[in-house]
Design an enzyme around this catalytic site. Structure first.
Site, PDB file in Angstrom:
ATOM      1  N   GLU A 216       0.896  -1.202   0.032  1.00 49.92           N
ATOM      2  CA  GLU A 216       0.122   0.035  -0.275  1.00 49.92           C
ATOM      3  C   GLU A 216       0.981   1.308   0.033  1.00 49.92           C
ATOM      4  O   GLU A 216       0.551   2.169  -0.619  1.00 49.92           O
ATOM      5  CB  GLU A 216      -0.835   0.030   1.208  1.00 49.92           C
ATOM      6  N   LEU A 217       1.857   1.223   0.797  1.00 49.27           N
ATOM      7  CA  LEU A 217       2.773   2.453   0.995  1.00 49.27           C
ATOM      8  C   LEU A 217       3.535   2.679  -0.474  1.00 49.27           C
ATOM      9  O   LEU A 217       3.572   3.644  -1.080  1.00 49.27           O
ATOM     10  CB  LEU A 217       3.822   1.954   1.945  1.00 49.27           C
TER      11      LEU A 217
END
Ligand SMILES: *[C@@H]1O[C@H](CO)[C@@H](O)[C@H](O)[C@H]1NC(C)=O
Ligand SMILES: *[C@@H]1O[C@H](CO)[C@@H](O)[C@H](O)[C@H]1NC(C)=O
Ligand SMILES: *[C@@H]1O[C@H](CO)[C@@H](O)[C@H](O)[C@H]1NC(C)=O
Ligand SMILES: *[C@@H]1O[C@H](CO)[C@@H](O)[C@H](O)[C@H]1NC(C)=O
Ligand SMILES: *[C@@H]1O[C@H](CO)[C@@H](O)[C@H](O)[C@H]1NC(C)=O
Ligand SMILES: *[C@@H]1O[C@H](CO)[C@@H](O)[C@H](O)[C@H]1NC(C)=O
Ligand SMILES: *[C@@H]1O[C@H](CO)[C@@H](O)[C@H](O)[C@H]1NC(C)=O
Length: 590
Positions: free
Chosen positions: A475-476
């Site tokens: 996600e990051l």
């Protein structure tokens, strides 16, 4: 017998009533040293046109001396039988005077038909040593430089006693000098042949004489002052206003014009300084707006005086600017005049300006304080007024995508606190991708899609050990990539627990400087009014109405979409789940 007394009393009364009292002549007061000779001069004879001693004989006037000691109420006739007191024509001698002799002496001129009297004060002081440096002079003597002058001991010539043998000793600044060269003793006198600066100061002469086998003496002090010689024009010179001088005046304010004049030394002469306005003196002008106090002495340079006289003009008007302000000075040798050239300066109300400045400063200080204490609130307020709602400018599905390390300390915070507040209190639509809810299969595409559908990526920072190789890292990476490539996604970091910078994943360490970090401060951050929530809110998209009424409409979990990939249970209520708050964590337990 009784009648005789009556007549006597009547006479006494008449003589008392008739006697014209001239009061006390303060100028004639006499100061003598204790033990020295004093003599008092009857001041009635200081006006020879009124009384002269020779005339008293013809008018059968008799001169009587009375004494009014400070200790007694009544005047007492002088007892001339005392050997210390001696009347000599218009003088009364006290040889010598002692402290008890001090007091008021009254001399009275009287004949049958008229009577007049006047008082004179005798002060007896103690002599401070042989010679008193700080003695008050009996005489001020001005001597021009380079000129000659003979110093005679004052009152020596009044010593008309027969056969008196006397001697005079001279001191300069209480020193017995030999007086050679430019100064010389000549008989009783001291002659200064060529006046010079060192010869100024106090001269003391002591006269001693024999009388009735007794030695008597008196001391006199002369203050010698050097002055400039009487050469040159001696016309006064107006120094200011100078020819090239410009006086600045302020309309509406009081104008202060200063005139400085050099008045050359002249003996016994009154010199004048005055201002004129349009060739009129202030007396002729008779305008209360104009005033000019007496001239003040600025300096005295061997008799040459510099004096200043100021002209005040209240409420200086534009008309006054057209007037001719001249300062003039005059003595017997001539007159000098100079005009003051004026220039206006706009009226600057200093007081008002000062107040205004003070208020401005105070306001600025207040704003500064307010800003520093309430800057978060101010920014939120500003945003709520001027910010734009991103919902109307993009077609994204979610406001916030929360990324966190699963099974970490942060998990409970994210699911129970962060998510609840964002959804129910602030009304954001929140997306949390729960990997555990996916039974295997690839999630990369979905992650990228949902991150891309969000306006903010909120990353709850964990040590890298918890993140590496997990959904959170994915996600990051997705968020940072989107942000760095100019996407409309913004990444916000939340630090739930202090995590050392070096244990962050390297992707985050690289991007840290560009990202905002909001710190959770434990209990302190729990209330909605805390700094944490305000700061976070500031980073999230603007909501004009962060009311609960909207939240259901925007609240979504990722669950329904994810469940499409799962041929599992709950398919029938997938779309209805949008209307409800479904905790993905509990879903994960499915
Ligand atoms: C006083 O009188 C004498 C004559 O008796 C006379 O010579 C003298 O001038 C008079 N003096 C005055 C001041 O009148
Ligand atoms: C008394 O003195 C006055 C002057 O003060 C004089 O005019 C007057 O004639 C005198 N009287 C007598 C009686 O001499
Ligand atoms: C001498 O001059 C001083 C200063 O100017 C003044 O105070 C004093 O009264 C003068 N004394 C006499 C006797 O004129
Ligand atoms: C005064 O002096 C003269 C001489 O100078 C002398 O003849 C006379 O006796 C003296 N008088 C007194 C009172 O001493
Ligand atoms: C100023 O006024 C005086 C009379 O008060 C006059 O003698 C003199 O000439 C005037 N001076 C000027 C410059 O007008
Ligand atoms: C005043 O004195 C100055 C300097 O001595 C001189 O230049 C000026 O002409 C004089 N003015 C008058 C009006 O006498
Ligand atoms: C004012 O002074 C100037 C010199 O500065 C002179 O020329 C003028 O005549 C004076 N005016 C009056 C009224 O004295």
């Amino acid at each position: 017998m009784a009648c005789e007394l009556c007549v006597f009393l009547w006479c006494l009364c008449v003589s008392e009533i008739q006697c014209h009292d001239w009061g006390v002549w303060s100028k004639g007061s006499v100061r003598v040293y204790d033990g020295e000779v004093a003599y008092l001069y009857c001041p009635l004879f200081s006006h020879p046109t009124l009384y002269s001693y020779s005339q008293t004989q013809n008018s059968s006037l008799s001169l009587l001396w009375y004494r009014h000691p400070h200790t007694h109420e009544l005047e007492q006739p002088i007892n001339l039988k005392l050997h210390t007191l001696h009347k000599d024509r218009e003088y009364l001698w006290i040889q010598p005077a002692s402290a008890q002799d001090a007091g008021l002496y009254i001399c009275m001129l009287r004949n049958i038909s008229s009577c007049v009297k006047i008082g004179v004060e005798l002060e007896v002081i103690q002599k401070d040593g042989e010679c008193d440096r700080r003695a008050q002079p009996h005489l001020n003597l001005t001597i021009p430089f380079q000129s000659d002058q003979t110093l005679t001991c004052p009152n020596l010539n009044t010593l008309t006693l027969p056969n008196s043998t006397h001697s005079v000793s001279w001191y300069h600044l209480c020193r017995t000098e030999l007086f050679r060269g430019d100064r010389e003793l000549k008989g009783d006198d001291l002659v200064i042949y060529r006046m010079m600066e060192p010869y100024t100061g106090l001269y003391t002469c002591v006269v001693s004489y024999q009388m009735n086998g007794r030695t008597l003496q008196f001391t006199r002090n002369i203050n010698v002052i050097a002055v400039v010689p009487d050469v040159g024009s001696k016309v006064p010179i107006v120094l200011n206003p100078a020819s090239d001088q410009i006086y600045t005046v302020t309309l509406g304010d009081t104008a202060t014009l200063s005139c400085r004049v050099l008045l050359p030394h002249l003996y016994e002469e009154k010199q004048y300084i005055w201002w004129t306005v349009d060739n009129k003196t202030l007396e002729q002008l008779a305008d209360p707006r104009f005033s000019s106090p007496e001239a003040k002495l600025v300096s005295n340079d061997y008799g040459d005086e510099r004096k200043e006289r100021v002209l005040y003009v209240m409420d200086f008007s534009a008309d006054d600017l057209q007037r001719e302000f001249n300062c003039s000075a005059r003595n017997s040798r001539g007159i000098n005049t100079s005009r003051a050239v004026l220039k206006t300066e706009p009226y600057v109300p200093t007081l008002e300006l000062g107040c205004g400045l003070g208020v401005t400063l105070a306001l600025m200080l207040m704003m500064f304080v307010i800003y520093h204490v309430f800057w978060l609130e101010l920014l939120l307020l500003y945003r709520s007024w001027f910010g734009s709602d991103e919902r109307y400018t993009d077609d994204k599905q979610y406001d916030v995508y929360i990324s966190y390390a699963r099974n970490s300390e942060e998990e409970e915070f994210v699911l129970s606190t962060l998510r609840r507040v964002l959804e129910t209190e602030f009304g954001y639509s929140v997306c949390i991708f729960d990997r555990d809810s996916l039974p295997g299969g690839t999630i990369t595409d979905d992650t990228l899609r949902f991150v891309g559908q969000s306006r903010r990526l909120v990353v709850v920072v964990s040590p890298c050990s918890a993140v590496r190789g997990t959904q959170a890292l994915l996600e990051l990476q997705a968020g940072l990539t989107s942000m760095l490539h100019g996407g409309s996604l913004r990444v916000v970091l939340i630090q739930f627990k202090p995590v050392q910078r070096k244990s962050w994943v390297k992707e985050l360490r690289r991007a840290r400087l560009a990202l905002t970090l909001v710190r959770w401060q434990g209990e302190k951050s729990a209330p909605l009014s805390s700094r944490f929530w305000k700061q976070l809110q500031l980073e999230l998209p603007m909501r004009r109405n962060t009311q609960h009424t909207q939240h259901t409409q925007h609240t979504q979990t990722l669950l329904p979409d994810i469940t499409q990939h799962t041929p599992d249970t709950h398919t029938q209520n997938t779309h209805h789940a949008e209307e409800k708050l479904i905790d993905p964590y509990s879903t994960s337990a499915l």
